[in-house]
Design an enzyme around this catalytic site. Structure first.
Site: not given
Length: 215
Positions: A91-93
């Site tokens: 994931a990446d935010t």
């Protein structure tokens, strides 16, 4: 407001026996505790990927460009030799505000500049997720919108306290929603866990729903 967007979907996973979280984030680990995942650290050139794909998606509006780029970063984290029957979760935010991507601040001065810029405005948080097996790929992103109250002097002490006491340097956009003074946020649209760093309800739905993940 639409909050879940499909980016890429290929194949169908075989029987999953193990889960691997490609992140050292304690927040993501806690959210996925129900899967009891193995933890694997991944090091990629996130800023290089960001530069490349922000140019490649230049025809899209800025928020869409940023979200698609975020998806490419999540995909890159799982670009490795994969074991059969393992589901790899990456994931990446990112925070998108004032037509800019706010990554992790370089120092406390930049963190303060970021935090102050939110007051009296709305901004977006994007979290992309890649679910990958040897036979499948499912990449999507979720979107949340935060409305900050207009600044007033009584908030100054809380702002300074947050900047100096809550380690904003390891967080995209210089804040963690779970640590913010509740007086800062006027409203949230979308899944709060998008802001925390992993839309766990959507992840779980995609893993365990026969209709969605083809099991």
């Amino acid at each position: 407001m639409q909050t879940v967007f499909q980016y890429q979907k290929e194949g169908s996973p075989a029987n999953i026996t193990s889960y691997v979280l490609l992140s050292n984030s304690p927040r993501r680990k806690q959210l996925l505790d129900f899967l009891q995942p193995h933890i694997l650290s991944v090091d990629i050139d996130e800023r290089g990927i960001e530069e490349k794909f922000m140019q490649e998606f230049a025809a899209d509006d800025f928020l869409t460009r940023a979200a698609k780029t975020c998806c490419e970063i999540s995909k890159a984290k799982s670009d490795m030799p994969l074991l059969p029957n393992h589901l790899y979760i990456s994931a990446d935010t990112i925070v998108v505000a004032d037509g800019q991507i706010f990554n992790k601040p370089r120092d406390l001065a930049e963190a303060e500049t970021m935090l102050r810029s939110y007051f009296g405005k709305s901004h977006h948080v994007v979290t992309s997720v890649c679910l990958r097996t040897t036979h499948s790929l499912d990449v999507f992103y979720t979107l949340a919108k935060l409305d900050f109250v207009a600044y007033y002097p009584a908030l100054e002490e809380a702002i300074q306290s947050y900047i100096h006491d809550n380690q904003p340097l390891d967080k995209a956009g210089a804040y963690g929603i779970q640590e913010l003074d509740p007086r800062f946020v006027a409203g949230i649209s979308g899944d709060i866990h998008t802001i925390v760093g992993l839309p766990v309800a959507e992840v779980s739905r995609r893993i365990f729903s026969k209709e969605v993940f083809g099991k």
